[in-house]
Design a protein around this motif. Structure first.
Motif, short mmCIF file in Angstrom:
data_model
loop_
_atom_site.label_atom_id
_atom_site.label_comp_id
_atom_site.label_asym_id
_atom_site.label_seq_id
_atom_site.Cartn_x
_atom_site.Cartn_y
_atom_site.Cartn_z
N THR A 1 -33.63 -31.90 -60.32
CA THR A 1 -32.38 -32.33 -59.70
C THR A 1 -32.12 -31.50 -58.44
O THR A 1 -31.74 -32.03 -57.39
N GLU A 2 -32.34 -30.20 -58.54
CA GLU A 2 -32.12 -29.31 -57.40
C GLU A 2 -33.04 -29.67 -56.23
O GLU A 2 -32.62 -29.74 -55.08
N PHE A 3 -34.31 -29.91 -56.54
CA PHE A 3 -35.28 -30.28 -55.51
C PHE A 3 -34.85 -31.57 -54.82
O PHE A 3 -34.89 -31.67 -53.59
N LEU A 4 -34.43 -32.56 -55.60
CA LEU A 4 -34.01 -33.84 -55.02
C LEU A 4 -32.78 -33.69 -54.15
O LEU A 4 -32.65 -34.38 -53.13
N CYS A 5 -31.88 -32.78 -54.50
CA CYS A 5 -30.72 -32.51 -53.64
C CYS A 5 -31.19 -32.06 -52.26
O CYS A 5 -30.68 -32.53 -51.23
N GLY A 6 -32.14 -31.14 -52.23
CA GLY A 6 -32.67 -30.66 -50.96
C GLY A 6 -33.38 -31.75 -50.18
O GLY A 6 -33.24 -31.84 -48.95
N HIS A 7 -34.13 -32.58 -50.88
CA HIS A 7 -34.85 -33.69 -50.23
C HIS A 7 -33.86 -34.65 -49.57
O HIS A 7 -34.03 -35.03 -48.41
N ILE A 8 -32.84 -35.04 -50.30
CA ILE A 8 -31.84 -35.98 -49.76
C ILE A 8 -31.06 -35.32 -48.63
O ILE A 8 -30.77 -35.96 -47.60
N HIS A 9 -30.74 -34.04 -48.77
CA HIS A 9 -30.04 -33.32 -47.70
C HIS A 9 -30.85 -33.36 -46.41
O HIS A 9 -30.30 -33.64 -45.33
N GLY A 10 -32.13 -33.07 -46.49
CA GLY A 10 -32.97 -33.08 -45.29
C GLY A 10 -32.98 -34.44 -44.60
O GLY A 10 -32.88 -34.53 -43.37
N ALA A 11 -33.06 -35.49 -45.39
CA ALA A 11 -33.05 -36.84 -44.83
C ALA A 11 -31.69 -37.18 -44.23
O ALA A 11 -31.61 -37.80 -43.17
N MET A 12 -30.62 -36.77 -44.88
CA MET A 12 -29.29 -37.05 -44.37
C MET A 12 -29.01 -36.24 -43.11
O MET A 12 -28.38 -36.74 -42.17
N ALA A 13 -29.47 -35.00 -43.05
CA ALA A 13 -29.32 -34.19 -41.84
C ALA A 13 -30.06 -34.85 -40.68
O ALA A 13 -29.54 -34.90 -39.55
N ALA A 14 -31.25 -35.37 -40.93
CA ALA A 14 -32.01 -36.06 -39.89
C ALA A 14 -31.25 -37.31 -39.42
O ALA A 14 -31.22 -37.61 -38.23
N ALA A 15 -30.64 -38.02 -40.36
CA ALA A 15 -29.85 -39.21 -40.01
C ALA A 15 -28.66 -38.83 -39.14
O ALA A 15 -28.34 -39.52 -38.17
N ALA A 16 -28.01 -37.73 -39.46
CA ALA A 16 -26.87 -37.27 -38.66
C ALA A 16 -27.33 -36.93 -37.24
O ALA A 16 -26.69 -37.33 -36.27
N ARG A 17 -28.45 -36.20 -37.12
CA ARG A 17 -28.96 -35.83 -35.81
C ARG A 17 -29.39 -37.04 -34.99
O ARG A 17 -29.33 -37.04 -33.76
N ALA A 18 -29.85 -38.10 -35.67
CA ALA A 18 -30.33 -39.31 -35.00
C ALA A 18 -29.20 -40.24 -34.58
O ALA A 18 -29.45 -41.27 -33.95
N GLY A 19 -27.96 -39.90 -34.96
CA GLY A 19 -26.83 -40.75 -34.59
C GLY A 19 -26.53 -41.86 -35.58
O GLY A 19 -25.72 -42.73 -35.30
#
Length: 133
Positions: free
Chosen positions: A84-102
């Motif tokens: 569960t902890e690993f998946l939190c980090g995985h989703i966070h990374g993808a969401m951070a990339a989405a935020a940076r991409a607009g």
């Protein structure tokens, strides 16, 4: 600090390696409720943190490749315990990339932190929170 949070869910199967995990070493399923919170110091001129609709769509897009999948079969998770902890980090990374991409629309550029929480059940949850650099 202002924040909004969006929610979705994902259904996965996976197994773990290592004696620490006992019976969870066998293939098993999980349904996670996924919450993603976006934080910023001040509101946009429109009075929002980010566009909730766009944030919801970004989360749905990020979860789609793992939903109804056996994570053990996905190359990006090869050799990893998809806790569960690993998946939190995985989703966070993808969401951070989405935020940076607009992908969050106007306001996304002002997000200072994101927190991803996965609820395993009404008794247990995990999260990962970090600033956007």
């Amino acid at each position: 600090m202002y924040a909004i949070e969006v929610r979705d869910h994902v259904m996965i199967a996976h197994s773990f390696r290592g004696e620490l995990f006992g019976p969870a070493q066998a293939l098993h399923g999980a349904t996670f409720v996924v919450d993603v919170a976006f934080f910023r110091e001040s509101l946009t001129p429109d009075g929002v943190v980010v566009d909730i609709g766009r944030a919801s769509e970004a989360l749905k897009t990020i979860l789609a490749p793992i939903n109804y999948r056996n994570l053990d079969d996905l190359p990006e998770f090869a050799g990893k315990n998809t806790t569960t902890e690993f998946l939190c980090g995985h989703i966070h990374g993808a969401m951070a990339a989405a935020a940076r991409a607009g992908d969050l629309g106007p306001g996304g550029e002002g997000v200072s932190r994101i927190r991803v929480t996965l609820h395993e059940s009404h008794l247990a949850r995990a999260w990962f929170e970090a600033p956007l650099a």
